[in-house]
Design an enzyme around this catalytic site. Structure first.
Site, mmCIF file in Angstrom:
data_model
loop_
_atom_site.group_PDB
_atom_site.id
_atom_site.type_symbol
_atom_site.label_atom_id
_atom_site.label_comp_id
_atom_site.label_asym_id
_atom_site.label_seq_id
_atom_site.Cartn_x
_atom_site.Cartn_y
_atom_site.Cartn_z
ATOM 1 N N ARG A 106 1.092 -1.591 -0.098
ATOM 2 C CA ARG A 106 -0.185 -0.206 -0.147
ATOM 3 C C ARG A 106 1.160 1.204 0.253
ATOM 4 O O ARG A 106 2.049 1.212 0.296
ATOM 5 C CB ARG A 106 -0.797 -0.585 1.327
ATOM 6 C CG ARG A 106 -1.876 1.165 1.624
ATOM 7 C CD ARG A 106 -3.144 0.665 0.446
ATOM 8 N NE ARG A 106 -4.239 2.283 0.994
ATOM 9 C CZ ARG A 106 -5.041 2.200 0.318
ATOM 10 N NH1 ARG A 106 -5.341 1.669 -1.012
ATOM 11 N NH2 ARG A 106 -6.422 2.812 1.130
ATOM 12 N N THR A 384 -9.817 0.480 -9.280
ATOM 13 C CA THR A 384 -9.472 -0.658 -8.696
ATOM 14 C C THR A 384 -9.521 -1.786 -9.282
ATOM 15 O O THR A 384 -10.119 -2.001 -10.265
ATOM 16 C CB THR A 384 -9.259 -0.887 -7.089
ATOM 17 O OG1 THR A 384 -9.580 0.156 -6.618
ATOM 18 C CG2 THR A 384 -9.093 -1.798 -6.796
ATOM 19 N N THR A 402 -4.612 -0.618 -7.580
ATOM 20 C CA THR A 402 -5.187 0.206 -7.659
ATOM 21 C C THR A 402 -4.126 1.822 -7.352
ATOM 22 O O THR A 402 -3.081 1.996 -7.046
ATOM 23 C CB THR A 402 -6.743 0.565 -6.112
ATOM 24 O OG1 THR A 402 -7.579 1.696 -7.069
ATOM 25 C CG2 THR A 402 -5.973 1.006 -4.560
ATOM 26 N N ASN A 404 -6.437 4.006 -6.957
ATOM 27 C CA ASN A 404 -7.761 5.178 -6.031
ATOM 28 C C ASN A 404 -8.153 5.202 -7.155
ATOM 29 O O ASN A 404 -9.044 4.324 -7.590
ATOM 30 C CB ASN A 404 -7.457 6.331 -5.177
ATOM 31 C CG ASN A 404 -8.596 6.215 -4.136
ATOM 32 O OD1 ASN A 404 -9.734 5.693 -3.823
ATOM 33 N ND2 ASN A 404 -8.961 7.595 -3.452
ATOM 34 N N ASP A 426 -7.997 8.270 0.388
ATOM 35 C CA ASP A 426 -8.400 6.666 1.933
ATOM 36 C C ASP A 426 -8.120 7.201 3.242
ATOM 37 O O ASP A 426 -8.365 6.170 3.835
ATOM 38 C CB ASP A 426 -7.814 5.592 1.123
ATOM 39 C CG ASP A 426 -8.521 4.930 0.662
ATOM 40 O OD1 ASP A 426 -9.272 5.345 0.335
ATOM 41 O OD2 ASP A 426 -7.937 4.198 0.028
ATOM 42 N N SER A 455 -7.696 0.707 3.471
ATOM 43 C CA SER A 455 -8.170 0.408 2.186
ATOM 44 C C SER A 455 -9.152 -1.059 2.126
ATOM 45 O O SER A 455 -9.565 -1.054 3.748
ATOM 46 C CB SER A 455 -7.061 -0.381 1.627
ATOM 47 O OG SER A 455 -7.504 -1.197 0.780
ATOM 48 N N GLY A 476 -13.406 -1.727 -6.074
ATOM 49 C CA GLY A 476 -15.113 -0.917 -6.335
ATOM 50 C C GLY A 476 -14.753 -0.207 -4.607
ATOM 51 O O GLY A 476 -16.415 -0.251 -4.145
ATOM 52 N N GLY A 477 -14.203 0.251 -4.169
ATOM 53 C CA GLY A 477 -13.854 1.528 -2.745
ATOM 54 C C GLY A 477 -14.907 0.292 -1.824
ATOM 55 O O GLY A 477 -14.154 -0.780 -1.649
#
Ligand code: DON
Length: 573
Positions: A106, A384, A402, A404, A426, A455, A476-477
């Site tokens: 990340r 993503t 991703t 984002n 995020d 995340s 898909g967030g």
């Protein structure tokens, strides 16, 4: 006969390296498509060209981690909305011995980041600042993630794995209809956020059409520097200089030191049982694993199979569970290197049972009445992409990555040809103020230098009787967690095939806002009326998630399921 088809397939695949893929022919000549069934391995990604790269690496004797590296770099070229060099992600990996490991690559907040960096003098969040432009980016983790995983598990040389991406960037590839539409729609955003639109390959004067060739020479040069110099080809030298120059040209804060210091982290996966299956998923800095295991453990209290797949009762119960899980997420989850995440308590049988007991079978609970786990109960203190790969030895990769939002911050690093993430959004910019996905957070997910923003990515692997059973994940967030949850329930409780489970329309609840989001056509009108009578608010929206997954069938063959919502493609071998 099969041999001839396979040979034709390989011949065609080799031809398509030059950027002239014809997906219809591709479909006929390889074991590929939205569904693929094969015995020796499987690759499912968001783009046919990336699936092809992974397939060819497996064919060349590479393992699933080799294929992962090839796919990742290829997606950075052929799927710029989410595939990336300038972003980050999470890898869940299962060796055929049953050993599971997970890598957190990340993005991290730069050293100059601070809690108030997106607030104005009155203490209010400045609209768009964590989403657009150079200041929205965290320090990218993808390149380090690929090298770190390959160092431990890879078998083919990195040069072999990066080369297909270089070719795709240099010679170009034919864009899909979806991509043409996206690039046309995003044109103004790209113009607004880039100093020198002439260098941005996704901007062109005429409208993009399906089949247009997209050539990315700067990106090919960046990939070549990575191929030649390894990690340093991105985090140091020319690429780093270009990235830092891009920061300085805007209001960005990433420095050479930030880049040099970036490191991915191996983490203990989060695990739990569900109806005789074992699920492994991602620990913080993703909330995905804890939230998914909470959902599965709660679901075990209800006979969802008997209640039926899209009935009011099942949707009501899944919604009530989701409401509670997202309330815990907002309060308790953040990067565990910075925040004491109450893992044990959130996943304990007694806590889960207590949560479930408060769910009414008949009425919706108001989200206002649902709180996160009380601290005194603690013993101690939309883009993503996901890909799933299994190689011929049965090693499995589940990876979500991703930048984002679609095309991240919309900023291309000038001269280096890749997009930067807008992952700083995020973090919780201010307690109580939702991020772009409507997610809330507080101290657990506040901005601090070196911290990773929370995340929802949920790369997951399931086992049955100690054997590999499913590889699954999605973009898909905020809906990532619930889409993975629903896909698992579709297979385990509702006996769907992988393709059916992936294609099935989805619904989602995230505590706040207090509404069930549904894909158009996901739920019958009569069921919607029943849910409304129970007190639920229904909100129709566009597609939810884009799941790419693999199921091990009872005869040991693999079923790849590529989501029909996108250009996603499964190829078996
Ligand atoms: O890490 C996260 O949870 C988000 N940055 C993911 C964003 C995303 O899935 C957007 N895609 N549709």
């Amino acid at each position: 006969m099969i041999k001839i088809f396979q040979l034709l397939g390989i011949l065609f695949l080799a031809l398509s390296v030059s950027g002239c893929a014809d997906f219809s022919l591709f479909k006929e000549t390889a074991s590929s498509g939205k569904t693929a069934i094969a015995k020796e391995g499987m690759v499912v990604t968001a783009h046919p060209e990336a699936s092809r790269v992974g397939y060819e690496i497996l064919k060349d004797g590479g393992n699933s981690i080799d294929a992962m590296v090839g796919v990742h770099f290829a997606l950075a070229v052929v799927y710029p909305s989410a595939g990336n060099l300038g972003g980050g992600g999470f890898l869940m990996y299962r060796e055929n011995t049953g050993e599971i490991s997970s890598l957190d690559f990340r993005e991290m907040a730069p050293e100059d980041a601070h809690e108030d960096m997106y607030l104005n003098e009155e203490g209010n969040v400045i609209d768009g600042e964590s989403l657009y432009g150079q200041k929205a980016s965290g320090v990218p983790g993808s390149v380090d993630g690929m090298f770190t995983a390959h160092e431990r598990y890879g078998s083919l040389p990195l040069e072999r794995l990066i080369e297909p991406a270089i070719q795709l960037a240099r010679k170009g590839f034919n864009i899909t209809a979806n991509q043409a539409k996206n690039y046309n729609n995003l044109r103004n955003r790209f113009l607004e956020n880039n100093r020198n639109p002439g260098t941005v390959t996704l901007i062109k004067d005429e409208k993009w059409q399906e089949g247009d060739l997209l050539v990315q020479e700067d990106l090919a040069r960046t990939l070549t520097r990575i191929k030649e110099n390894g990690r340093a080809g991105f985090y140091e030298g020319e690429t780093a200089e270009l990235l830092v120059a891009e920061m300085k040209a805007g209001n960005g804060i990433i420095t050479n030191e930030d880049l040099k210091n970036y490191r991915s982290v191996w983490r203990e996966p989060v695990t739990g049982q569900y109806r005789g299956y074992t699920a492994y998923s991602m620990a913080p800095s993703s909330s995905g694993g804890i939230a998914l295991i909470q959902l599965l453990k709660m679901s075990e209290h209800f006979p969802l199979q008997d209640f039926g797949s899209k009935t009011a009762r099942t949707i009501h119960l899944m919604t009530e569970m989701e409401r509670r899980v997202y309330a815990d997420r907002a309060e308790h989850l953040g990067d565990s290197d910075f925040w004491d995440v109450p893992f044990t308590e959130l996943l304990s049988d007694s806590y889960i049972a207590g949560r479930v007991n408060k769910i009414s079978m008949d009425n919706a609970t108001s989200s206002e009445d649902v709180r996160a786990m009380e601290l005194e109960n603690i013993a101690e203190s939309e883009e993503t992409t996901h890909y799933s790969i299994i190689d011929n030895e049965g090693n499995a990769v589940s990876l979500t990555t991703t930048i984002n939002s679609a095309y991240g911050s919309k900023v291309f690093v000038e001269g280096a040809g890749f997009l930067l993430n807008n992952e700083m959004d995020d973090f919780s910019s201010k307690p109580g103020v939702p991020n772009v996905y409507g997610l809330l957070g507080g101290a657990a997910n506040s901005i601090q230098p070196g911290k990773r923003m929370l995340s929802a990515m949920t790369p997951t692997i399931l086992e049955k009787d100690g054997k590999l059973f499913m590889v699954v994940g999605t973009p898909g967030g905020s809906t990532i967690i619930t889409s993975v949850y629903q896909t698992i329930v579709n297979v385990i409780d509702h006996n769907m095939t992988m393709s059916e489970a992936v294609s099935e329309k989805r619904f989602h609840h995230q505590w706040k806002p207090d509404q069930i989001s549904i894909e158009e056509g996901a739920i019958d009108d009569a069921v919607i009326r029943e849910l409304e009578e129970m007190g639920h608010r229904i909100k129709r929206r566009g597609s939810i998630g884009k799941v790419d997954a693999i199921l091990v069938r009872p005869d040991g063959s693999y079923e790849g399921g590529a989501d029909p919502r996108g250009d996603d493609w499964a190829i078996g071998l």
